[in-house]
Structures are given as structure tokens and as C-alpha cells.
Design a protein around this motif. Structure first.
Motif, PDB file in Angstrom:
ATOM      1  N   VAL A 111      -8.050  -4.486  -4.113  1.00 55.82           N
ATOM      2  CA  VAL A 111      -8.081  -5.943  -4.271  1.00 55.82           C
ATOM      3  C   VAL A 111      -8.588  -6.160  -5.691  1.00 55.82           C
ATOM      4  N   ASP A 135     -11.604  -8.968   6.916  1.00 59.32           N
ATOM      5  CA  ASP A 135     -11.659  -9.570   5.593  1.00 59.32           C
ATOM      6  C   ASP A 135     -12.061  -8.438   4.656  1.00 59.32           C
ATOM      7  N   LEU A 163     -10.215 -11.106   0.572  1.00 59.62           N
ATOM      8  CA  LEU A 163      -8.995 -11.576   1.207  1.00 59.62           C
ATOM      9  C   LEU A 163      -9.233 -11.706   2.705  1.00 59.62           C
ATOM     10  N   GLY A 185      -7.114  -9.504   5.354  1.00 57.63           N
ATOM     11  CA  GLY A 185      -6.347  -8.656   4.443  1.00 57.63           C
ATOM     12  C   GLY A 185      -6.018  -7.285   4.993  1.00 57.63           C
ATOM     13  N   ARG A 199      -0.991  -8.785   0.089  1.00 58.80           N
ATOM     14  CA  ARG A 199      -1.861  -9.238  -1.000  1.00 58.80           C
ATOM     15  C   ARG A 199      -2.696  -8.103  -1.572  1.00 58.80           C
ATOM     16  N   VAL A 200      -2.789  -7.001  -0.848  1.00 59.71           N
ATOM     17  CA  VAL A 200      -3.513  -5.814  -1.302  1.00 59.71           C
ATOM     18  C   VAL A 200      -2.534  -4.931  -2.057  1.00 59.71           C
TER      19      VAL A 200
END
Length: 100
Positions: free
Chosen positions: A5, A56, A64, A67, A95-96
């Protein structure tokens, strides 16, 4: 393989240690930086894998929500479909950043 991240490392494992399920690479529990994972209240049930645990992930301003996810206690019959026991292995959403 590394899961990040921003510049924060969440997990790192050799590619052959990951378990592939439905297009996702699941990292082994031993590869995680556990302090960067906070359990989420998000609930999900897969009919063939069982109940998922969402996490999270990250730290500071780089967290995130939801995530990552895992199956702490998967349905045992799913091991045959996957080819191994993947209890506690963790996958990350898009998103990672996953890099080699």
C-alpha cells in the motif's frame, strides 16, 4: 511477490508459495506483516469456501478499508478444489499493488 500500500510492505513471499484461487494470489500467513492488518466488520460467505474475514490494511494515512480477505476456517471440501489447505492465506483487492 510483494503486496504494498503505497510504499508500505504488507506481505512478501516467493511466487510458488502463493495459492491461486479464482484469479487471486493468496499469500501465506507467515508472509504477512501482521501489525498492518486490522479485522474489519465486513461479512461475506462464499458457498464453496465458507466465511471470509476482511481486513483493513496499511498504516497512517495509507489504510485501505477491506483491502484484504482470508478464509480462517474454510469448508474442508474446498481443499480438494484448490489443491491444498489455504486456511488463513490472504488475498488483496486491486487497490493493493502486487509486484515481483
Amino acid at each position: 511477490m510483494r503486496a504494498l500500500v503505497g510504499t508500505t510492505l504488507l506481505a512478501e513471499a516467493d511466487q510458488d508459495e502463493l495459492v491461486r484461487i479464482e484469479g487471486n494470489g493468496y499469500f501465506p500467513p507467515s508472509s504477512l506483516v501482521e501489525a498492518l492488518f486490522t479485522p474489519s466488520a465486513t461479512a461475506y460467505h462464499c458457498p464453496w469456501k465458507g466465511d471470509a474475514q476482511y481486513w483493513d490494511v496499511g498504516q497512517g494515512d495509507d489504510v485501505l478499508a477491506d483491502g484484504a480477505w482470508s478464509y480462517p476456517h474454510p469448508i474442508e471440501s474446498s481443499f480438494d478444489r484448490v489443491g491444498q489447505d489455504y486456511s488463513g492465506y490472504v488475498a488483496f483487492d486491486r487497490r493493493v499493488t502486487i509486484e515481483q
